[in-house]
Design an enzyme around this catalytic site. Structure first.
Site, PDB file in Angstrom:
ATOM      1  CD  GLU A  24      -2.796  -0.960   2.511  1.00  0.00           C
ATOM      2  OE1 GLU A  24      -3.655  -0.626   2.555  1.00  0.00           O
ATOM      3  OE2 GLU A  24      -2.613  -1.312   3.835  1.00  0.00           O
ATOM      4  CD  GLU A  75      -7.173   4.550  12.342  1.00  0.00           C
ATOM      5  OE1 GLU A  75      -8.268   3.578  12.607  1.00  0.00           O
ATOM      6  OE2 GLU A  75      -6.721   4.107  11.862  1.00  0.00           O
ATOM      7  CE  LYS A 101      -5.957   2.648   3.158  1.00  0.00           C
ATOM      8  NZ  LYS A 101      -5.214   1.529   3.506  1.00  0.00           N
TER       9      LYS A 101
END
Length: 121
Positions: A24, A75, A101
């Site tokens: 990612e 977060e 996302k």
């Protein structure tokens, strides 16, 4: 009469490199940010002057800057955006932020996963 005024930015699309998985942070992904910011822009109703309100472009630049810093957790990213907004624009009275996302790597067919913050200053 007392009123609360807000600035909104809806579904700001950003390509960024956030995630727990190494892939990612290498490949990146698509994210969506929505903001509702309490800000005293009543004077702008009279003056028609951008100096009397919260400039959308300045908010966008701040969000883009924070989204460009890779993080493992959404977060953490959301917290950074909120703290940066409060530092740069001290007249903010509240922030509602949604960070999504678009294609989370969790094996589910969904429209995204994310976090939200609702803060009263």
């Amino acid at each position: 009469m007392k009123s609360q005024t807000y600035i909104r930015i809806e579904r700001l699309r950003v390509r960024a490199f956030h995630g727990v998985l190494p892939q990612e942070r290498q490949v990146g992904g698509d994210f969506v940010v929505t903001l509702r910011i309490g800000y005293p822009w009543q004077q702008a109703m009279e003056s028609d002057d951008v100096a009397d309100t919260l400039d959308y472009a300045a908010v966008y630049r701040l969000v883009r800057r924070e989204m460009a810093v890779p993080s493992q957790l959404l977060e953490h990213v959301a917290g950074r955006i909120v703290q940066a907004l409060l530092r740069q624009f001290p007249a903010i009275s509240s922030i509602d932020l949604w960070l999504t996302k678009v294609t989370p790597p969790m094996g589910a067919d969904c429209d995204g996963a994310g976090v939200e913050i609702h803060l009263e200053n």
